[in-house]
Design a protein around this motif. Structure first.
Motif, short mmCIF file in Angstrom:
data_model
loop_
_atom_site.label_atom_id
_atom_site.label_comp_id
_atom_site.label_asym_id
_atom_site.label_seq_id
_atom_site.Cartn_x
_atom_site.Cartn_y
_atom_site.Cartn_z
N ALA A 189 -14.92 -51.82 31.96
CA ALA A 189 -15.36 -51.44 30.62
C ALA A 189 -16.84 -51.69 30.50
CB ALA A 189 -14.61 -52.24 29.55
N PRO A 229 -9.21 -48.67 23.83
CA PRO A 229 -10.15 -47.91 23.00
C PRO A 229 -9.46 -46.86 22.12
CG PRO A 229 -10.95 -48.05 25.25
CD PRO A 229 -9.56 -48.57 25.26
N ASP A 230 -8.30 -46.38 22.55
CA ASP A 230 -7.57 -45.39 21.76
C ASP A 230 -6.61 -46.03 20.75
OD1 ASP A 230 -8.88 -43.42 23.14
OD2 ASP A 230 -7.21 -42.95 24.48
N GLU A 283 -6.30 -49.73 29.98
CA GLU A 283 -7.62 -49.11 29.94
C GLU A 283 -8.47 -49.85 28.90
OE1 GLU A 283 -9.40 -44.59 29.71
OE2 GLU A 283 -7.85 -45.15 28.25
N THR A 284 -9.56 -50.47 29.34
CA THR A 284 -10.39 -51.26 28.43
C THR A 284 -11.70 -50.57 28.08
OG1 THR A 284 -11.33 -52.50 30.29
CG2 THR A 284 -9.40 -53.45 29.21
N GLY A 285 -11.97 -49.42 28.68
CA GLY A 285 -13.18 -48.66 28.39
C GLY A 285 -13.01 -47.22 28.83
N HIS A 286 -13.84 -46.34 28.27
CA HIS A 286 -13.79 -44.92 28.59
C HIS A 286 -14.89 -44.53 29.57
CE1 HIS A 286 -11.63 -43.80 24.59
NE2 HIS A 286 -10.76 -43.88 25.58
N ALA A 332 -18.02 -53.08 27.85
CA ALA A 332 -18.09 -54.30 27.05
C ALA A 332 -18.27 -55.53 27.94
CB ALA A 332 -16.83 -54.44 26.20
N SER A 381 -4.16 -47.66 26.37
CA SER A 381 -5.60 -47.51 26.14
C SER A 381 -6.03 -48.31 24.92
CB SER A 381 -5.95 -46.03 25.94
OG SER A 381 -7.34 -45.91 25.68
N TRP A 440 -10.41 -57.20 20.13
CA TRP A 440 -9.30 -57.02 21.08
C TRP A 440 -9.38 -57.94 22.29
CZ3 TRP A 440 -11.15 -55.33 25.80
CH2 TRP A 440 -12.38 -54.65 25.80
#
Length: 234
Positions: free
Chosen positions: A65, A46-47, A8-11, A67, A44, A75
């Motif tokens: 994501a 972001p986490d 997971e690269t984004g929320h 980004a 994750s 990262w």
């Protein structure tokens, strides 16, 4: 039974997460629709989760994501090295949207913000014949991006393309790395949310056209099933 590690690269924005789930939730639904026995490990970024050894996992799926892959976030470089190791090890790996761009950049391609602006809503992609991954002549899938792969890596074959996104799907020569720009994990409702999120940044006409396009059928399940087969084949 396939075990897929989702990076997971984004929320998903918090206000939409309860109804639509996280990006890993969406991918898990997509994969289980084609292979109900698949299981998942979620990593994750972001986490703050650490990346696993890509040589010790069965299959990898890298999400979208907000980004940009060229943003210089701390990262990005470790994730690129993770991709290069997985690719060299021939670990089955798929990237979607940001994941598509990250894999391309890590393996020698060029990614930047497109001068064509925002791609949102339902886009139709031409399918390269006899590509070995997805059949048919074209696919209609939701997208949400400004960045694009401008130059594909030398060992990548473009298997999905459109006038707006010339390198919308890439299949790498090792046969175990695949990436796509559009989002087969999105249903029409969440694709509509993505259009709403662009209000004020994309031109009004682009947003309106994108929203209207989502009344037409999507081939998300077909592309999702192709990705699932790619990740889970023995």
């Amino acid at each position: 039974m396939a075990r897929i590690t989702i990076i997971e690269t984004g929320h998903v924005p918090r206000k939409y997460r309860e109804r639509h789930g996280s990006f890993p939730d969406m991918f898990a639904r997509m994969v289980r629709a084609a292979d109900p026995q698949s299981t998942f490990d979620i990593v994750s970024i972001p986490d703050g989760d650490a990346l696993p050894d890509p040589r010790q996992v069965q299959a990898i799926l890298i999400t979208g994501a907000a980004a940009g892959v060229y943003d210089g976030l701390d990262w990005i470089a470790p994730l690129e090295e993770f991709v290069r190791t997985a690719h060299a090890n021939r670990t089955p790996m798929v990237g979607v949207c940001f994941g598509h761009q990250l894999i391309a950049q890590a393996l020698g391609g060029t990614v930047r913000k497109s001068d064509k602006g925002w791609g949102i809503g339902r886009h139709v992609y031409q399918v390269t014949p006899n590509n070995g991954v997805v059949a048919g002549e074209q696919l209609a899938v939701a997208c949400s991006h400004q960045d694009q792969v401008i130059e594909a890596p030398g060992d990548a074959r473009t298997i999905l393309s459109s006038d707006f996104t010339p390198h919308a799907g890439l299949l790498y020569a090792n046969g175990t790395t695949l990436s796509v720009q559009p989002h087969p994990e999105f249903d029409a409702d969440f694709a509509h949310v993505c259009c709403e999120l662009r209000e004020g940044s994309a031109p009004d006409a682009v947003v309106a056209t994108a929203k209207a396009s989502l009344a037409e059928p999507l081939d998300s399940a077909k592309l999702g099933a192709a990705i699932t087969r790619f990740l889970t084949r023995r």
